[in-house]
Design a protein around this motif. Structure first.
Motif, PDB file in Angstrom:
ATOM      1  N   ILE A 116      24.779 -22.647 -20.662  1.00  0.00           N
ATOM      2  CA  ILE A 116      23.877 -20.930 -20.202  1.00  0.00           C
ATOM      3  C   ILE A 116      23.104 -20.568 -21.222  1.00  0.00           C
ATOM      4  N   GLY A 117      23.595 -21.335 -22.689  1.00  0.00           N
ATOM      5  CA  GLY A 117      21.688 -21.153 -22.419  1.00  0.00           C
ATOM      6  C   GLY A 117      20.303 -21.174 -21.694  1.00  0.00           C
ATOM      7  N   ARG A 118      20.490 -22.660 -21.788  1.00  0.00           N
ATOM      8  CA  ARG A 118      19.481 -23.176 -21.008  1.00  0.00           C
ATOM      9  C   ARG A 118      19.072 -22.605 -19.632  1.00  0.00           C
ATOM     10  N   HIS A 119      20.367 -21.830 -18.742  1.00  0.00           N
ATOM     11  CA  HIS A 119      20.542 -21.327 -17.626  1.00  0.00           C
ATOM     12  C   HIS A 119      19.761 -19.983 -17.919  1.00  0.00           C
ATOM     13  N   LEU A 120      20.510 -19.214 -19.249  1.00  0.00           N
ATOM     14  CA  LEU A 120      19.528 -17.716 -19.344  1.00  0.00           C
ATOM     15  C   LEU A 120      17.852 -17.902 -20.442  1.00  0.00           C
ATOM     16  N   SER A 121      17.391 -19.154 -20.166  1.00  0.00           N
ATOM     17  CA  SER A 121      15.986 -19.294 -20.745  1.00  0.00           C
ATOM     18  C   SER A 121      15.286 -19.286 -19.562  1.00  0.00           C
ATOM     19  N   ARG A 122      15.798 -20.013 -18.631  1.00  0.00           N
ATOM     20  CA  ARG A 122      14.963 -20.453 -17.632  1.00  0.00           C
ATOM     21  C   ARG A 122      15.090 -19.189 -16.293  1.00  0.00           C
ATOM     22  N   ASN A 123      16.278 -18.195 -16.489  1.00  0.00           N
ATOM     23  CA  ASN A 123      15.906 -17.014 -15.778  1.00  0.00           C
ATOM     24  C   ASN A 123      15.392 -16.340 -16.610  1.00  0.00           C
ATOM     25  N   GLN A 124      14.723 -15.789 -18.126  1.00  0.00           N
ATOM     26  CA  GLN A 124      13.605 -15.415 -18.976  1.00  0.00           C
ATOM     27  C   GLN A 124      12.927 -15.465 -18.482  1.00  0.00           C
ATOM     28  N   ALA A 125      12.035 -16.891 -18.506  1.00  0.00           N
ATOM     29  CA  ALA A 125      11.207 -17.117 -17.902  1.00  0.00           C
ATOM     30  C   ALA A 125      10.498 -16.763 -16.925  1.00  0.00           C
ATOM     31  N   ALA A 126      11.499 -17.115 -15.940  1.00  0.00           N
ATOM     32  CA  ALA A 126      11.372 -16.812 -14.117  1.00  0.00           C
ATOM     33  C   ALA A 126      10.568 -15.133 -13.961  1.00  0.00           C
ATOM     34  N   LEU A 127      12.002 -14.561 -14.433  1.00  0.00           N
ATOM     35  CA  LEU A 127      11.285 -12.967 -14.988  1.00  0.00           C
ATOM     36  C   LEU A 127       9.862 -12.877 -15.263  1.00  0.00           C
ATOM     37  N   ASN A 128      10.003 -13.862 -16.654  1.00  0.00           N
ATOM     38  CA  ASN A 128       8.232 -13.372 -17.119  1.00  0.00           C
ATOM     39  C   ASN A 128       7.262 -13.407 -15.875  1.00  0.00           C
ATOM     40  N   ILE A 129       8.070 -14.508 -16.140  1.00  0.00           N
ATOM     41  CA  ILE A 129       6.721 -14.592 -14.792  1.00  0.00           C
ATOM     42  C   ILE A 129       6.298 -14.152 -13.691  1.00  0.00           C
ATOM     43  N   LEU A 130       8.027 -13.306 -13.255  1.00  0.00           N
ATOM     44  CA  LEU A 130       7.381 -12.976 -11.940  1.00  0.00           C
ATOM     45  C   LEU A 130       6.728 -11.278 -12.239  1.00  0.00           C
ATOM     46  N   GLN A 131       7.052 -11.089 -13.580  1.00  0.00           N
ATOM     47  CA  GLN A 131       6.548  -9.393 -14.517  1.00  0.00           C
ATOM     48  C   GLN A 131       5.196  -9.763 -14.661  1.00  0.00           C
ATOM     49  N   GLY A 132       4.240 -11.308 -14.596  1.00  0.00           N
ATOM     50  CA  GLY A 132       3.277 -11.619 -15.013  1.00  0.00           C
ATOM     51  C   GLY A 132       2.266 -11.585 -16.350  1.00  0.00           C
ATOM     52  N   GLY A 133       4.228 -12.520 -16.895  1.00  0.00           N
ATOM     53  CA  GLY A 133       3.570 -13.731 -18.337  1.00  0.00           C
ATOM     54  C   GLY A 133       4.188 -12.413 -19.311  1.00  0.00           C
ATOM     55  N   SER A 134       3.480 -12.741 -20.458  1.00  0.00           N
ATOM     56  CA  SER A 134       4.158 -11.733 -21.536  1.00  0.00           C
ATOM     57  C   SER A 134       3.008 -10.667 -21.917  1.00  0.00           C
ATOM     58  N   GLU A 135       2.305 -10.487 -20.319  1.00  0.00           N
ATOM     59  CA  GLU A 135       1.681  -9.171 -21.147  1.00  0.00           C
ATOM     60  C   GLU A 135       2.223  -8.080 -20.403  1.00  0.00           C
ATOM     61  N   GLY A 136       3.226  -8.617 -19.763  1.00  0.00           N
ATOM     62  CA  GLY A 136       4.521  -7.430 -19.150  1.00  0.00           C
ATOM     63  C   GLY A 136       3.491  -7.142 -17.730  1.00  0.00           C
ATOM     64  N   GLY A 137       2.388  -6.915 -17.271  1.00  0.00           N
ATOM     65  CA  GLY A 137       2.515  -7.042 -15.537  1.00  0.00           C
ATOM     66  C   GLY A 137       2.625  -6.938 -14.992  1.00  0.00           C
ATOM     67  N   ASN A 138       2.059  -6.468 -13.170  1.00  0.00           N
ATOM     68  CA  ASN A 138       3.172  -6.053 -12.369  1.00  0.00           C
ATOM     69  C   ASN A 138       1.940  -7.389 -11.606  1.00  0.00           C
ATOM     70  N   MET A 139       2.925  -7.908 -10.618  1.00  0.00           N
ATOM     71  CA  MET A 139       1.891  -8.690  -9.816  1.00  0.00           C
ATOM     72  C   MET A 139       1.472  -8.348  -8.908  1.00  0.00           C
ATOM     73  N   TYR A 140       1.430  -7.724  -8.245  1.00  0.00           N
ATOM     74  CA  TYR A 140       0.829  -6.558  -7.396  1.00  0.00           C
ATOM     75  C   TYR A 140       1.027  -5.285  -8.028  1.00  0.00           C
ATOM     76  N   GLY A 141      -0.544  -4.413  -7.216  1.00  0.00           N
ATOM     77  CA  GLY A 141      -0.791  -3.001  -7.444  1.00  0.00           C
ATOM     78  C   GLY A 141      -0.480  -2.542  -6.379  1.00  0.00           C
ATOM     79  N   PRO A 142      -0.571  -1.082  -7.085  1.00  0.00           N
ATOM     80  CA  PRO A 142       0.069   0.356  -6.267  1.00  0.00           C
ATOM     81  C   PRO A 142      -0.396   0.129  -4.950  1.00  0.00           C
TER      82      PRO A 142
END
Length: 158
Positions: A116-142
């Motif tokens: 379960i911990g591994r799944h959570l880590s993968r999901n968190q990594a995927a969310l980080n990528i979708l949110q623009g990495g560790s900078e927390g930016g957006n992949m798409y502009g306004p």
């Protein structure tokens, strides 16, 4: 003491059946975790909850029976009862089997927790990528266009 023996033998037999069912569910849970089959995991969690609640009731009844016979209402008291020469062999074997099933269930549960911990880590990594990495930016502009995150910065010299 014979009444206690009958009560505990019946309770132990039911606890062993419940522990075996829990172990089967934990094995199925592990397979579904490996396959990432979320729908089946939800069903298994509901079943596990029911079995664990029943096992708690049985354990409480076993402790009450021990206390009623003047023994310690704990696993230590149960061990003393099971080791007593007056205890039937089948009941003592059921206690031993229950302890073994509990060890197996604990290990499977630990392994499943790691999965379960591994799944959570993968999901968190995927969310980080979708949110623009560790900078927390957006992949798409306004404006709906892809936002570029270049590593360069403009310097203002003045």
């Amino acid at each position: 003491m014979q009444s206690l023996g009958n009560t505990l033998a019946q309770t132990l037999a039911e606890e062993v059946r419940a522990a075996g069912a829990l172990l089967d569910l934990l094995r199925m849970e592990q397979a579904h975790l490996v396959d990432a089959n979320i729908d089946e995991l939800i069903k298994i969690t509901e079943e596990k909850t029911k079995i664990v609640a029943r096992m708690g009731e049985l354990s409480l009844g076993r402790h009450r029976a021990l206390a009623g016979a003047g023994l310690e209402a704990s696993e230590e008291g149960m061990q003393k009862w099971a080791s007593s020469p007056s205890t039937e062999t089948a009941a003592a074997q059921s206690w031993s089997a229950l302890l073994q099933l509990a060890r197996e269930a604990k290990e499977l549960n630990r392994t499943n927790g790691m999965l379960i911990g591994r799944h959570l880590s993968r999901n968190q990594a995927a969310l980080n990528i979708l949110q623009g990495g560790s900078e927390g930016g957006n992949m798409y502009g306004p404006n709906g266009q892809s936002a570029s995150h270049s590593g360069s910065r403009r310097l203002v010299i003045g």
